[in-house]
Design an enzyme around this catalytic site. Structure first.
Site, short mmCIF file in Angstrom:
data_model
loop_
_atom_site.label_atom_id
_atom_site.label_comp_id
_atom_site.label_asym_id
_atom_site.label_seq_id
_atom_site.Cartn_x
_atom_site.Cartn_y
_atom_site.Cartn_z
N LYS A 151 2.05 11.49 -3.46
CA LYS A 151 1.07 10.68 -4.17
C LYS A 151 -0.03 11.56 -4.78
CE LYS A 151 -2.11 6.83 -3.24
NZ LYS A 151 -2.52 5.85 -2.22
N ASP A 205 0.87 -1.17 0.00
CA ASP A 205 0.00 0.00 0.00
C ASP A 205 0.90 1.22 0.00
OD1 ASP A 205 -1.80 2.04 0.45
OD2 ASP A 205 -2.15 1.53 2.56
N GLU A 232 -7.73 0.55 -3.83
CA GLU A 232 -7.56 0.45 -2.38
C GLU A 232 -8.81 -0.04 -1.66
OE1 GLU A 232 -6.09 4.34 -1.50
OE2 GLU A 232 -4.13 3.93 -2.40
N ASP A 235 -13.09 5.01 2.30
CA ASP A 235 -11.63 5.09 2.41
C ASP A 235 -11.18 6.54 2.32
OD1 ASP A 235 -8.90 4.88 2.25
OD2 ASP A 235 -8.86 3.51 0.54
#
Length: 634
Positions: A88, A22, A191, A213
């Protein structure tokens, strides 16, 4: 060198295992499938510091050497312009994007436009330019090494996770980070889907699951059906630029306003432009936000913040909820959209799984619970479950886990530009992957012998409002009246969501195809060179990395001591031993500066630096104890 010797001793063969990673905005984690009592289970691999997650922070020194994780995070205040976090949010994005432009004023490091492709890149104060993929690869290398040391095998295969709402460019850039790190990325998994795999691998968790999430930089919501080992994603939605970093920014602004009010500062722009002040306040904001997930109130104390002025304030859970409610509410619209796309009502959902560090915030849990009309499920670890799900997908691909089928979906509608700038969808969002679809188009002008095939992702009716992800020239069409040629355009999307587009004209047999890849500025040859260089210099780089981390650790310890001496100067300066201890601190500071200037010089004895640092720490601690006992007696 003992650590290096053990590393070389352990790494003998390439593992058949596929690790799951991850690569998060704030923290990253790596996991693998372990045999335990005849039952396969996913397990987190601790990093070299014994931590289950690694901060997604990369710092560079003047020689271009990288410091990763907690070591990079701890030196951020001293080196803010060369310490990169939350990258990211930049990966696979253009510099001109509105979200990137907004980030320019909220981070202490420099974001620039790459002149070759217009993408957002990072620049150090030493003049080096880094793509977000390169920065991400540093973290992947760190996690790969941790896995290799843990498994005593070389690891070269991985499953990586990405936000469900990442577009094709962002997915490709993430795979590119894996390639730079020397990994064969077998699959890119959304994810929320990975989290559902981790949650639902046990058959007793069958049913309809909503995965909410909210991580450090992105928000996703996915609705899944889990039935006897079949994981079918019904819909997904989200926001690739909404997360904990945005909450931090709101708290940072609040802290600045309180500080300005306390000290009657009318113009705080000068403070916000000071990168060191910004970094200190940003760290304080993050810590206070985390604390308020467990307590109703917390204190923020920053001595000598600006012009010998101190910050002392309290922040309550109620105040945090109030100033960030607009961000929490921004997650509700995608949730409702995902429910509509899945043709479900909130009461149809059996479990709501909370993933990502921000979901620890009590207000977020209460808002989501109210929306679905039932308590949210908090049994999963929000920081680890995505990596565990990635490892499970790795186990499926390697054959270690059987009787599990994952059916994911496309996050955005895919189509091409037709006459007049109209967006013609070919594959609607939330179509199950893999998928292949063909539609027939024609020319718009008499005698037209070529067309531009421009591929877009998005939900708007005009291409100017969507994302251009690739294009190619299709030539050789026989001259015919407009509307006569039959041009078959085919979209073929694999399980990773990677797109291949082909076109063929029926009467002439002319055909052409492309795989949509972003113009990242790094060619296959350049990426392979980076991989080869890393492999050739692995042992030396490991040794240098350890040296840099030790020097950085000493620097942080001495800086903390120096700050304490400044803060309590009036009290401790009266003690007899103060001048001697201060002289020793200054001596070690000169030693650290010398080591930092020559950190690649292997003849320097780092043990000497460690002994000096430890000695000063003991002297300083004894001084504070002596002063404390004197004050107590008086």
């Amino acid at each position: 060198m003992l650590g290096l010797l053990s590393y070389r001793t352990f790494i003998r063969r390439v593992s058949s295992k596929v690790i799951g990673i991850d690569l998060g905005t704030t923290n990253s984690a790596v996991a693998y499938i372990r045999d335990s009592s005849n039952r396969k289970s996913a397990t987190i691999i601790e990093n070299t510091q014994g931590q289950r997650t690694t901060p997604s922070v990369v710092a560079y020194n003047k020689d271009g050497k990288a410091i990763i994780g907690m070591a990079a995070k701890r030196q951020a205040i001293m080196n803010p312009e060369n310490t990169f976090f939350a990258t990211k949010r930049l990966i696979g994005r253009l510099f001109k994007d509105t979200e990137i432009q907004n980030d320019l004023n909220t981070v202490p490091y420099k974001i620039i436009e790459n002149h070759l492709n217009g993408e957002a890149y990072l620049e150090t104060t030493f003049g080096e330019q880094k793509s977000p993929s390169q920065v991400g690869s540093e973290i992947l290398v760190y996690l790969k090494r941790a896995a290799e040391e843990y498994l005593s095998e070389e690891v070269d295969k991985a499953v990586l996770t990405v936000p469900a709402y990442f577009n094709d460019s962002q997915r490709q850039a993430t795979k590119e980070a894996g390639r730079i790190a020397g990994l064969k990325v077998l699959r890119v998994v959304n994810e929320p889907t990975a989290a559902a795999l981790s949650f639902g691998l046990d058959a007793k968790n069958d049913g309809v699951v909503a995965v909410y999430d909210l991580g450090g930089g992105t928000f996703d919501i996915s609705i899944l059906d889990i039935d006897s080992g079949v994981f079918e994603v019904r819909s997904t939605s989200g926001d690739t630029h909404l997360g904990g970093e945005d909450f931090d920014t709101v708290v940072v602004d609040h802290i600045f306003n309180v500080f300005a009010e306390q000290h009657s500062i009318t113009d705080i722009s000068k403070l916000k432009n000071n990168r060191e002040i910004m970094q200190r306040i940003r760290e304080a904001a993050e810590k206070s936000k985390i604390a308020l997930s467990h307590f109703k109130e917390t204190s923020i104390d920053l001595p000598f913040l600006y012009d010998n002025k101190h910050l002392n304030m309290r922040l309550t859970e109620e105040k945090l909820d109030k100033i960030t409610l607009h961000l929490i509410n921004k997650t509700i619209s995608p949730v409702k959209k995902a429910l509509r796309d899945a043709e479900m009502d909130p009461e149809d959902v059996d479990e709501i799984i909370m993933v990502g560090g921000m979901t620890r915030m009590p207000k977020i849990r209460s808002v989501v619970s109210e929306l679905f009309g039932k308590p949210v499920n908090t049994t999963v670890n929000p920081d680890e479950t995505v990596a565990l799900g990635a490892a499970i997908q790795g186990g499926i691909l390697s054959g270690e886990i059987r009787n599990v089928l994952l059916l994911d979906v496309t996050p955005l509608t895919l189509g091409i530009e037709t006459y007049g700038g109209v967006f013609s969808p070919l594959i609607p969002r939330n179509t199950t992957l893999p998928v292949k679809k063909t539609e027939v188009f024609s020319t718009g002008v008499d005698g037209q012998t070529g067309v531009d095939i421009r591929v877009y992702q998005g939900e708007r009716s005009l291409v100017r409002d969507n994302i251009l992800i690739g294009d190619f020239k299709f030539a050789g069409i026989p001259p015919m009246p407009k509307g006569a040629p039959k041009i078959h355009v085919t979209f073929d999307i694999d399980a990773d969501g990677i797109i291949n587009v082909s076109a063929a004209e029926q009467s002439s047999g002319q055909a052409k195809s492309i795989t949509i890849i972003p113009k990242s500025g790094l060619s296959d040859t350049e990426i392979q060179k980076m991989v080869d260089d890393a492999n050739a210099n692995k042992e030396r780089d490991d040794a240098l990395r350890q040296r840099v981390e030790l020097i950085t650790k000493s620097d942080i310890m001495i800086t903390d001591t120096e700050d304490s001496f400044k803060r309590f100067h009036d009290t401790i300066s009266k003690h007899d031993s103060f001048p001697d201890v201060l002289a020793e601190i200054q001596k070690v500071r000169r030693q650290i500066d010398h080591f930092k200037a020559h950190d690649a010089d292997e003849s320097l004895d780092l043990n000497e630096l460690k002994r000096s640092t430890d000695h000063v720490q003991q002297l300083a601690l004894q001084l504070f104890r002596d002063v404390s006992s004197t004050v107590n007696r008086n």
